[in-house]
Design a protein around this motif. Structure first.
Motif, mmCIF file in Angstrom:
data_model
loop_
_atom_site.group_PDB
_atom_site.id
_atom_site.type_symbol
_atom_site.label_atom_id
_atom_site.label_comp_id
_atom_site.label_asym_id
_atom_site.label_seq_id
_atom_site.Cartn_x
_atom_site.Cartn_y
_atom_site.Cartn_z
ATOM 1 N N ARG A 1 77.437 65.713 -14.272
ATOM 2 C CA ARG A 1 78.143 65.169 -15.428
ATOM 3 C C ARG A 1 77.431 63.969 -16.029
ATOM 4 O O ARG A 1 77.642 63.632 -17.188
ATOM 5 C CB ARG A 1 79.562 64.756 -15.036
ATOM 6 N N PHE A 2 76.598 63.313 -15.234
ATOM 7 C CA PHE A 2 75.894 62.124 -15.711
ATOM 8 C C PHE A 2 74.671 62.525 -16.513
ATOM 9 O O PHE A 2 73.954 63.451 -16.153
ATOM 10 C CB PHE A 2 75.485 61.218 -14.544
ATOM 11 N N GLN A 3 74.406 61.793 -17.587
ATOM 12 C CA GLN A 3 73.274 62.091 -18.459
ATOM 13 C C GLN A 3 72.263 60.954 -18.513
ATOM 14 O O GLN A 3 71.179 61.125 -19.036
ATOM 15 C CB GLN A 3 73.787 62.400 -19.870
ATOM 16 N N SER A 4 72.631 59.806 -17.977
ATOM 17 C CA SER A 4 71.745 58.638 -18.029
ATOM 18 C C SER A 4 71.004 58.496 -16.695
ATOM 19 O O SER A 4 71.084 59.351 -15.819
ATOM 20 C CB SER A 4 72.576 57.372 -18.299
ATOM 21 N N ASP A 5 70.330 57.352 -16.553
ATOM 22 C CA ASP A 5 69.632 57.056 -15.295
ATOM 23 C C ASP A 5 70.589 56.969 -14.111
ATOM 24 O O ASP A 5 70.153 57.007 -12.964
ATOM 25 C CB ASP A 5 68.860 55.738 -15.420
ATOM 26 N N PHE A 6 71.873 56.857 -14.379
ATOM 27 C CA PHE A 6 72.825 56.794 -13.266
ATOM 28 C C PHE A 6 72.807 58.085 -12.456
ATOM 29 O O PHE A 6 73.105 58.062 -11.269
ATOM 30 C CB PHE A 6 74.243 56.494 -13.761
ATOM 31 N N ILE B 1 80.086 56.945 -4.367
ATOM 32 C CA ILE B 1 78.897 57.536 -4.981
ATOM 33 C C ILE B 1 78.142 58.443 -4.007
ATOM 34 O O ILE B 1 77.702 59.529 -4.385
ATOM 35 C CB ILE B 1 77.974 56.430 -5.550
ATOM 36 N N ALA B 2 78.008 58.053 -2.759
ATOM 37 C CA ALA B 2 77.247 58.850 -1.785
ATOM 38 C C ALA B 2 77.929 60.168 -1.433
ATOM 39 O O ALA B 2 77.304 61.040 -0.829
ATOM 40 C CB ALA B 2 77.002 58.035 -0.505
ATOM 41 N N TRP B 3 79.174 60.331 -1.822
ATOM 42 C CA TRP B 3 79.904 61.558 -1.495
ATOM 43 C C TRP B 3 80.280 62.359 -2.750
ATOM 44 O O TRP B 3 81.151 63.226 -2.696
ATOM 45 C CB TRP B 3 81.142 61.233 -0.664
ATOM 46 N N LEU B 4 79.635 62.072 -3.875
ATOM 47 C CA LEU B 4 79.882 62.870 -5.069
ATOM 48 C C LEU B 4 79.333 64.286 -4.855
ATOM 49 O O LEU B 4 78.341 64.479 -4.155
ATOM 50 C CB LEU B 4 79.204 62.243 -6.296
ATOM 51 N N THR B 5 79.965 65.249 -5.486
ATOM 52 C CA THR B 5 79.487 66.629 -5.395
ATOM 53 C C THR B 5 78.365 66.843 -6.416
ATOM 54 O O THR B 5 78.189 66.045 -7.341
ATOM 55 C CB THR B 5 80.630 67.619 -5.698
ATOM 56 N N GLU B 6 77.635 67.930 -6.240
ATOM 57 C CA GLU B 6 76.580 68.270 -7.201
ATOM 58 C C GLU B 6 77.170 68.418 -8.598
ATOM 59 O O GLU B 6 76.574 67.978 -9.587
ATOM 60 C CB GLU B 6 75.877 69.567 -6.784
ATOM 61 N N GLU B 7 78.343 69.025 -8.689
ATOM 62 C CA GLU B 7 79.012 69.212 -9.983
ATOM 63 C C GLU B 7 79.321 67.857 -10.629
ATOM 64 O O GLU B 7 79.119 67.678 -11.831
ATOM 65 C CB GLU B 7 80.310 70.001 -9.788
ATOM 66 N N GLU B 8 79.790 66.906 -9.827
ATOM 67 C CA GLU B 8 80.099 65.575 -10.364
ATOM 68 C C GLU B 8 78.835 64.858 -10.823
ATOM 69 O O GLU B 8 78.835 64.202 -11.871
ATOM 70 C CB GLU B 8 80.835 64.740 -9.319
ATOM 71 N N ILE B 9 77.758 64.996 -10.071
ATOM 72 C CA ILE B 9 76.495 64.343 -10.436
ATOM 73 C C ILE B 9 75.939 64.926 -11.733
ATOM 74 O O ILE B 9 75.391 64.208 -12.566
ATOM 75 C CB ILE B 9 75.471 64.450 -9.290
ATOM 76 N N ASP C 1 75.235 47.460 -16.901
ATOM 77 C CA ASP C 1 75.454 46.688 -18.128
ATOM 78 C C ASP C 1 74.841 47.350 -19.356
ATOM 79 O O ASP C 1 75.225 47.043 -20.479
ATOM 80 C CB ASP C 1 74.921 45.267 -17.961
ATOM 81 N N TYR C 2 73.889 48.266 -19.170
ATOM 82 C CA TYR C 2 73.343 49.008 -20.311
ATOM 83 C C TYR C 2 74.442 49.911 -20.858
ATOM 84 O O TYR C 2 75.078 50.652 -20.108
ATOM 85 C CB TYR C 2 72.129 49.852 -19.902
ATOM 86 N N ASN C 3 74.662 49.859 -22.161
ATOM 87 C CA ASN C 3 75.758 50.622 -22.763
ATOM 88 C C ASN C 3 75.673 52.112 -22.482
ATOM 89 O O ASN C 3 76.697 52.757 -22.244
ATOM 90 C CB ASN C 3 75.821 50.372 -24.272
ATOM 91 N N ASP C 4 74.460 52.687 -22.502
ATOM 92 C CA ASP C 4 74.355 54.125 -22.250
ATOM 93 C C ASP C 4 74.743 54.467 -20.820
ATOM 94 O O ASP C 4 75.415 55.472 -20.571
ATOM 95 C CB ASP C 4 72.964 54.657 -22.584
ATOM 96 N N VAL C 5 74.380 53.622 -19.873
ATOM 97 C CA VAL C 5 74.728 53.865 -18.466
ATOM 98 C C VAL C 5 76.217 53.620 -18.245
ATOM 99 O O VAL C 5 76.898 54.418 -17.600
ATOM 100 C CB VAL C 5 73.866 52.989 -17.522
ATOM 101 N N MET D 1 81.539 55.928 -17.036
ATOM 102 C CA MET D 1 82.948 56.115 -17.401
ATOM 103 C C MET D 1 83.237 57.567 -17.783
ATOM 104 O O MET D 1 84.213 58.163 -17.328
ATOM 105 C CB MET D 1 83.341 55.182 -18.547
ATOM 106 N N ASN D 2 82.377 58.152 -18.608
ATOM 107 C CA ASN D 2 82.581 59.539 -19.018
ATOM 108 C C ASN D 2 82.489 60.492 -17.834
ATOM 109 O O ASN D 2 83.291 61.415 -17.703
ATOM 110 C CB ASN D 2 81.562 59.937 -20.095
ATOM 111 N N GLY D 3 81.511 60.263 -16.974
ATOM 112 C CA GLY D 3 81.315 61.146 -15.820
ATOM 113 C C GLY D 3 82.452 61.079 -14.820
ATOM 114 O O GLY D 3 82.869 62.100 -14.272
ATOM 115 N N LEU D 4 82.968 59.888 -14.583
ATOM 116 C CA LEU D 4 83.990 59.720 -13.547
ATOM 117 C C LEU D 4 85.418 59.811 -14.076
ATOM 118 O O LEU D 4 86.292 60.342 -13.395
ATOM 119 C CB LEU D 4 83.782 58.385 -12.821
ATOM 120 N N LEU D 5 85.680 59.308 -15.273
ATOM 121 C CA LEU D 5 87.048 59.303 -15.795
ATOM 122 C C LEU D 5 87.367 60.513 -16.663
ATOM 123 O O LEU D 5 88.503 60.960 -16.705
ATOM 124 C CB LEU D 5 87.303 58.026 -16.604
ATOM 125 N N PHE D 6 86.356 61.027 -17.362
ATOM 126 C CA PHE D 6 86.606 62.105 -18.310
ATOM 127 C C PHE D 6 85.861 63.394 -17.951
ATOM 128 O O PHE D 6 85.607 64.229 -18.823
ATOM 129 C CB PHE D 6 86.242 61.651 -19.727
#
Length: 194
Positions: A166-171, A156-164, A13-17, A22-27
């Protein structure tokens, strides 16, 4: 509702997360959705079913995505720690009520609705169908007349290192935790087999 479900909802629910997910997974990590461009929208909606009773749907998290004063889309996140067979029907219900609400508001422009499912399970991959047609027995000859509806599940448990990365927040920390939990479990199982 389980404690883990509440924690996942609070974090997303935190806007940054939310923007980061969304940015990490969709874009693919491109910073298209900015945290300041997000505005909360109702997670509750009601409908009257065939039993003539009013029922309520509750999404996990939903937000308007805006650019200045222009609304671009309604985005939703559903968190799942276990595979739910009928999840495609839930998603179409959430999306359908979001479209219906826009129609009732008599909007000049209907916004697209995007819902993603974040699957946090580590016991197995999402092993259930991701579209509604695959969950029905459709009489012969009707198939081409029945609309299909698919959902997007991110494991989530099967994301690649490259996909992870992409995230910049606590996610990123959360995603790393689930990936490491899954990998540790696999290593432990391999050792037990020897």
């Amino acid at each position: 509702m389980g404690e883990k479900d509440i924690t996942e909802k609070i974090l997303a629910d935190y806007n940054d997360v939310f923007a980061d997910i969304m940015n990490g997974l969709l874009f693919a990590g491109e910073q298209r959705i900015l945290p300041e461009a997000l505005e909360n929208t109702s997670i509750h909606s009601q409908y009257k079913a065939e039993d003539e009773k009013v029922h309520e749907l509750e999404r996990d998290v939903a937000k308007y995505w805006k650019e200045k004063e222009v609304e671009l889309a309604i985005c939703g996140i559903e968190n799942q720690s276990v595979v739910e067979k009928n999840m495609p029907f839930r998603v179409i219900g959430y999306d359908g009520t979001a479209y219906r609400s826009q129609l009732l508001e008599e909007r000049k422009k209907i916004l697209p609705v995007v819902t993603i499912v974040l699957y946090f399970g580590t016991d197995r991959h999402w092993n259930s169908k991701k579209n509604i047609k695959s969950l029905m027995e459709i009489p012969e000859g009707l198939d081409k007349f029945v609309n299909d509806y698919s959902m997007q599940v991110f494991e989530i448990a099967w994301l690649t290192e490259e996909e992870i990365e992409r995230f910049q927040s606590d996610f990123r920390i959360v995603a790393n935790f689930f990936v490491k939990k899954e990998r540790t479990k696999i290593i432990y199982q391999m050792i037990r087999r020897k």
